[in-house]
Scaffold this motif. Structure first.
Motif, mmCIF file in Angstrom:
data_model
loop_
_atom_site.group_PDB
_atom_site.id
_atom_site.type_symbol
_atom_site.label_atom_id
_atom_site.label_comp_id
_atom_site.label_asym_id
_atom_site.label_seq_id
_atom_site.Cartn_x
_atom_site.Cartn_y
_atom_site.Cartn_z
ATOM 1 N N PRO A 48 -14.687 -24.973 -1.355
ATOM 2 C CA PRO A 48 -15.453 -24.640 -2.488
ATOM 3 C C PRO A 48 -15.098 -25.657 -3.587
ATOM 4 C CG PRO A 48 -14.066 -22.841 -2.352
ATOM 5 C CD PRO A 48 -13.894 -23.832 -1.069
ATOM 6 N N ASN A 49 -16.385 -26.021 -4.384
ATOM 7 C CA ASN A 49 -15.909 -27.403 -5.418
ATOM 8 C C ASN A 49 -15.393 -26.413 -6.584
ATOM 9 O OD1 ASN A 49 -17.958 -25.988 -7.056
ATOM 10 N ND2 ASN A 49 -19.513 -27.193 -6.507
ATOM 11 N N THR A 50 -14.994 -27.523 -7.634
ATOM 12 C CA THR A 50 -14.322 -26.804 -8.563
ATOM 13 C C THR A 50 -14.911 -26.000 -9.512
ATOM 14 O OG1 THR A 50 -14.809 -28.772 -10.081
ATOM 15 C CG2 THR A 50 -12.922 -29.124 -8.625
ATOM 16 N N LEU A 51 -16.238 -25.652 -9.369
ATOM 17 C CA LEU A 51 -16.919 -24.510 -10.108
ATOM 18 C C LEU A 51 -16.842 -23.206 -9.349
ATOM 19 C CD1 LEU A 51 -20.146 -26.491 -10.895
ATOM 20 C CD2 LEU A 51 -18.628 -25.961 -12.661
ATOM 21 N N GLY A 52 -15.988 -23.286 -8.095
ATOM 22 C CA GLY A 52 -15.642 -22.317 -7.489
ATOM 23 C C GLY A 52 -16.967 -21.798 -6.573
ATOM 24 N N LEU A 53 -17.893 -22.975 -6.331
ATOM 25 C CA LEU A 53 -18.930 -22.499 -5.441
ATOM 26 C C LEU A 53 -18.627 -23.402 -4.166
ATOM 27 C CD1 LEU A 53 -21.714 -23.178 -8.414
ATOM 28 C CD2 LEU A 53 -20.866 -21.022 -7.544
ATOM 29 N N PHE A 54 -19.260 -22.489 -3.321
ATOM 30 C CA PHE A 54 -19.428 -23.066 -1.832
ATOM 31 C C PHE A 54 -20.781 -24.347 -1.660
ATOM 32 C CE2 PHE A 54 -20.036 -23.386 2.905
ATOM 33 C CZ PHE A 54 -18.782 -23.281 3.452
ATOM 34 N N GLU A 55 -20.289 -25.376 -1.085
ATOM 35 C CA GLU A 55 -21.339 -26.287 -0.632
ATOM 36 C C GLU A 55 -22.125 -25.835 0.280
ATOM 37 O OE1 GLU A 55 -22.069 -28.725 -2.887
ATOM 38 O OE2 GLU A 55 -20.194 -28.991 -4.187
ATOM 39 N N HIS A 112 -20.796 -16.606 -21.627
ATOM 40 C CA HIS A 112 -21.783 -17.516 -21.053
ATOM 41 C C HIS A 112 -21.191 -17.957 -19.561
ATOM 42 C CE1 HIS A 112 -23.573 -21.479 -20.253
ATOM 43 N NE2 HIS A 112 -24.496 -20.687 -20.134
ATOM 44 N N LEU A 113 -22.121 -17.501 -18.617
ATOM 45 C CA LEU A 113 -21.480 -18.089 -17.305
ATOM 46 C C LEU A 113 -22.651 -18.887 -16.687
ATOM 47 C CD1 LEU A 113 -20.419 -14.591 -15.726
ATOM 48 C CD2 LEU A 113 -18.999 -16.223 -16.798
ATOM 49 N N PRO A 114 -22.306 -20.260 -16.854
ATOM 50 C CA PRO A 114 -23.473 -21.159 -16.481
ATOM 51 C C PRO A 114 -23.899 -21.203 -14.814
ATOM 52 C CG PRO A 114 -21.258 -22.401 -16.610
ATOM 53 C CD PRO A 114 -21.062 -20.898 -17.121
ATOM 54 N N PHE A 115 -23.078 -20.736 -14.173
ATOM 55 C CA PHE A 115 -23.524 -20.350 -12.804
ATOM 56 C C PHE A 115 -23.018 -18.944 -12.353
ATOM 57 C CE2 PHE A 115 -22.049 -24.762 -13.216
ATOM 58 C CZ PHE A 115 -23.276 -25.522 -12.945
ATOM 59 N N ASP A 116 -24.038 -17.968 -12.824
ATOM 60 C CA ASP A 116 -23.838 -16.530 -12.596
ATOM 61 C C ASP A 116 -24.249 -16.046 -11.454
ATOM 62 O OD1 ASP A 116 -22.920 -14.145 -13.096
ATOM 63 O OD2 ASP A 116 -24.521 -13.663 -14.582
ATOM 64 N N ARG A 117 -23.546 -16.515 -10.194
ATOM 65 C CA ARG A 117 -23.845 -15.898 -8.764
ATOM 66 C C ARG A 117 -22.698 -15.836 -8.039
ATOM 67 N NH1 ARG A 117 -25.587 -21.173 -8.460
ATOM 68 N NH2 ARG A 117 -24.701 -22.321 -6.992
ATOM 69 N N LEU A 118 -22.613 -15.279 -6.945
ATOM 70 C CA LEU A 118 -21.390 -15.129 -6.123
ATOM 71 C C LEU A 118 -20.659 -16.345 -6.033
ATOM 72 C CD1 LEU A 118 -21.996 -13.138 -2.963
ATOM 73 C CD2 LEU A 118 -20.703 -12.608 -4.833
ATOM 74 N N CYS A 119 -19.137 -16.501 -6.379
ATOM 75 C CA CYS A 119 -18.471 -17.282 -6.507
ATOM 76 C C CYS A 119 -17.309 -17.297 -5.249
ATOM 77 C CB CYS A 119 -17.594 -17.540 -7.816
ATOM 78 S SG CYS A 119 -16.591 -16.175 -8.144
ATOM 79 N N LYS A 120 -16.717 -18.226 -5.154
ATOM 80 C CA LYS A 120 -15.481 -17.995 -4.267
ATOM 81 C C LYS A 120 -14.122 -17.457 -4.910
ATOM 82 C CE LYS A 120 -17.439 -18.680 -0.139
ATOM 83 N NZ LYS A 120 -18.651 -17.868 -0.838
ATOM 84 N N HIS A 121 -13.157 -18.518 -4.989
ATOM 85 C CA HIS A 121 -11.737 -17.903 -5.499
ATOM 86 C C HIS A 121 -11.663 -18.054 -7.174
ATOM 87 C CE1 HIS A 121 -11.890 -22.132 -5.214
ATOM 88 N NE2 HIS A 121 -10.640 -22.324 -5.840
ATOM 89 N N GLU A 122 -12.757 -18.845 -7.585
ATOM 90 C CA GLU A 122 -12.689 -19.042 -9.157
ATOM 91 C C GLU A 122 -14.285 -19.051 -9.555
ATOM 92 O OE1 GLU A 122 -10.486 -22.638 -9.507
ATOM 93 O OE2 GLU A 122 -11.925 -23.900 -8.529
ATOM 94 N N PHE A 123 -14.102 -19.100 -10.972
ATOM 95 C CA PHE A 123 -15.613 -19.004 -11.755
ATOM 96 C C PHE A 123 -15.466 -19.996 -12.972
ATOM 97 C CE2 PHE A 123 -15.535 -15.764 -14.856
ATOM 98 C CZ PHE A 123 -14.534 -15.244 -14.493
ATOM 99 N N VAL A 124 -16.692 -20.373 -13.553
ATOM 100 C CA VAL A 124 -16.376 -21.012 -14.905
ATOM 101 C C VAL A 124 -17.110 -20.175 -15.847
ATOM 102 C CG1 VAL A 124 -16.924 -23.178 -16.032
ATOM 103 C CG2 VAL A 124 -15.831 -23.461 -13.878
ATOM 104 N N GLY A 180 -25.099 -26.592 -9.527
ATOM 105 C CA GLY A 180 -23.909 -27.001 -9.478
ATOM 106 C C GLY A 180 -23.349 -27.207 -8.029
ATOM 107 N N LEU A 181 -24.133 -27.831 -7.352
ATOM 108 C CA LEU A 181 -23.711 -28.405 -5.948
ATOM 109 C C LEU A 181 -24.187 -29.465 -5.428
ATOM 110 C CD1 LEU A 181 -24.950 -25.005 -3.894
ATOM 111 C CD2 LEU A 181 -22.568 -25.455 -4.844
ATOM 112 N N ILE A 182 -23.927 -30.244 -4.596
ATOM 113 C CA ILE A 182 -24.119 -31.487 -4.153
ATOM 114 C C ILE A 182 -25.553 -31.385 -3.589
ATOM 115 C CG2 ILE A 182 -23.534 -33.626 -2.705
ATOM 116 C CD1 ILE A 182 -20.737 -32.722 -2.735
ATOM 117 N N ASP A 183 -26.864 -32.264 -3.909
ATOM 118 C CA ASP A 183 -27.938 -32.096 -3.356
ATOM 119 C C ASP A 183 -27.827 -33.100 -2.223
ATOM 120 O OD1 ASP A 183 -30.571 -32.556 -2.434
ATOM 121 O OD2 ASP A 183 -31.243 -32.806 -4.717
#
Ligand code: PLP
Length: 492
Positions: free
Chosen positions: A226-233, A379-391, A203-206
């Protein structure tokens, strides 16, 4: 303690204001004239005058007050309860800021007042600029843009002006596929082509993708972190250096700054400019499309291109400087949505550095608490530590024919505003959940209970969901039709 919020009557049905009109009824009285009466046509050229009076409703003062109070009770706002609209940061905003934004010295200030009569307002703008520069780790700030999207546009215009000053405006802007729609729009409005950057399986930029897409025709990359998935790049520093090595700039969409406030400064990561959504992170109520404020912080090398005027300090006096020969010009009448600047200034000063950091810590803790408690049912497509939101998604519920839209509608029956749905676009059936830092654990627990109940209802009785909501004033609306075929009735 009740599992759910109780719902009961006494929210009244309400006609259109035109349907309540009664000819000749009037809600005001004016003092008698103390100047000679004149015909309107003596003051305004007749070609500008209406031939017939407008069909305005005729009501008494109590009619009008009741009408709008009743309508306001149909609304749902964060002071009512949890409003987990991902990316929008619908948090509780302290009433203190409202009181300060209404101080007569601010409310009655006229935007054309000369500088020497506006020292207080100018000082506030100057100091807010310094505070936002410090928070973002950048050098200078423009307060003019009226929203995040407007900040993006101002930022892209500065990027273009910068590259033009180097001899070539370049052609392309890189935008990750998880970005908010305003990012590609702002790039296109500034005359750039958008080259999408696909998100990887994390869910990140490679960085390897950025290397592949980056060349000397790329003016900038726009990154939300963090991106719109709530994940820190996590590769952000490398990504910035790849873009810089080919002469590109890194634009930061700072709408999610509440996740990293006081912990990470985007300027230290390599961002060259960043817009901040004061109405999201720095506390202004912002339903219904505004008003907002989207200041842009920039590195020193972009300062010559800032919109005019800029506030400057000379000794202990403040003044507006319009004399910036390479400026992108004026992007807005007067000086931003000033009352929102007052709220942000009050919010930052009342929380202080330690308080701002706690905002980020608590927003992140609350989101991770919800995420971990909902993992058993969704179902959590990215089930790991998030920042302020999650999908989360509707993948488990789809087996019983229940979709994200049905889950969102059923949440309204249970006393919660639905989350953002079907965004980001890269996650099918997305529910983007942002609890914000202002929710107590009890409210989060009620939300968890409601979401789990909905997942169980989906198995037991899916029609309960596909026909929801049941307890709201109106049941399920055809939202597309409502937006495309507006029914704006006038009472004849
Ligand atoms: C809200 C938002 C924007 C746009 O901001 P507005 O103030 O609504 O114009 C841009 N990017 C992201 C990630 C956002 O959440």
């Amino acid at each position: 303690m009740p599992e759910q919020i109780a719902r009961s009557g006494l929210v009244l049905e309400e006609d259109l204001i035109f349907e309540k009109s009664s000819p000749g009824r009037i809600g005001y009285s004016l003092p008698s004239l103390d100047v000679p009466e004149k015909e309107v046509s003596d003051l305004i050229p007749p070609s500008f005058l209406r031939r017939e009076p407008p069909p305005l409703p005729q009501l008494s003062e109590p009619d009008v007050v009741r009408h709008f109070l009743r309508l306001s009770q149909w609304n749902f706002v964060p002071p009512h309860g949890l409003y987990p609209l991902g990316s929008c940061t619908m948090k509780y905003n302290p009433y203190l800021n409202e009181i300060l934004a209404r101080l007569p010295g601010f409310v009655r200030a006229h935007p054309l007042q000369p500088d020497q009569l506006s020292q207080g307002s100018l000082r506030l703008m100057y100091e807010l600029e310094r505070l936002l520069a410090e928070i973002s780790g950048l050098d200078r700030v423009t307060l003019h843009p009226a929203a995040g999207a407007h900040g993006e546009l101002a930022g892209m215009m500065m990027i273009r002006a910068f590259h033009e000053s180097q001899g070539n405006p370049r052609r392309v802007v890189l935008v990750p596929d998880s970005a908010h729609g305003t990012n590609p729009s702002s790039s296109v409005l500034s005359g750039y082509q958008v080259r999408p950057v696909p998100s990887d399986s994390r869910g990140l930029i490679d960085p390897a993708e950025v290397s592949r897409l980056m060349d000397e025709e790329v003016a900038a990359i726009m990154i939300t972190n963090p991106n719109t998935l709530g994940l820190f790049e996590v590769d952000i520093v490398r990504i910035c250096s790849i873009v810089h090595s080919k002469g590109g700039l890194v634009y930061g969409d700072g709408a999610n700054l509440n996740a990293i406030l006081g912990i990470v400064r985007p300027g230290d990561l390599g961002f060259d400019l960043l817009h901040l959504n004061l109405h999201k992170t720095f506390s202004t109520p912002h339903g219904g499309g505004g008003p907002g404020a989207g200041p842009v912080a920039v590195r020193e090398k972009l300062a010559p291109f800032l919109p005019v005027p800029v506030v400057e300090k000379e000794g202990d006096r403040f003044r507006l400087n319009y004399d910036l020969p390479r400026s992108i010009g004026k992007i807005r009448a007067f000086h931003s949505n000033f009352a929102i600047l007052v709220r942000a200034y009050a919010y930052i000063l009342s929380l202080g550095a330690a308080g701002l950091k706690r905002v980020a810590e608590t927003a992140t803790l609350n989101a991770n608490y919800l995420r971990s408690q909902l993992a058993s049912h969704y179902h959590l497509p990215f089930d790991r530590l998030c920042k302020h939101e999650f999908v989360a998604t509707d993948r488990f519920q789809q087996r019983s024919g229940v979709r994200t839209l049905d889950i969102a509608k059923r949440l309204m029956d249970k006393g919660f505003h639905p989350p953002t749905i079907y965004f980001p676009l890269i996650v099918p059936g997305a529910m983007m959940i942002e609890p914000t830092e202002t929710e107590p654990k009890e409210e989060l627990d009620r939300f968890i209970a409601a979401m789990r109940e909905i997942a169980e209802e989906a198995q037991r009785d899916p029609s309960l969901l596909t026909s929801a909501p049941h307890l709201t004033k109106v049941s399920r609306l055809d939202e597309a039709k409502a937006a495309r075929q507006l029914d704006l009735r006038w009472a004849e």
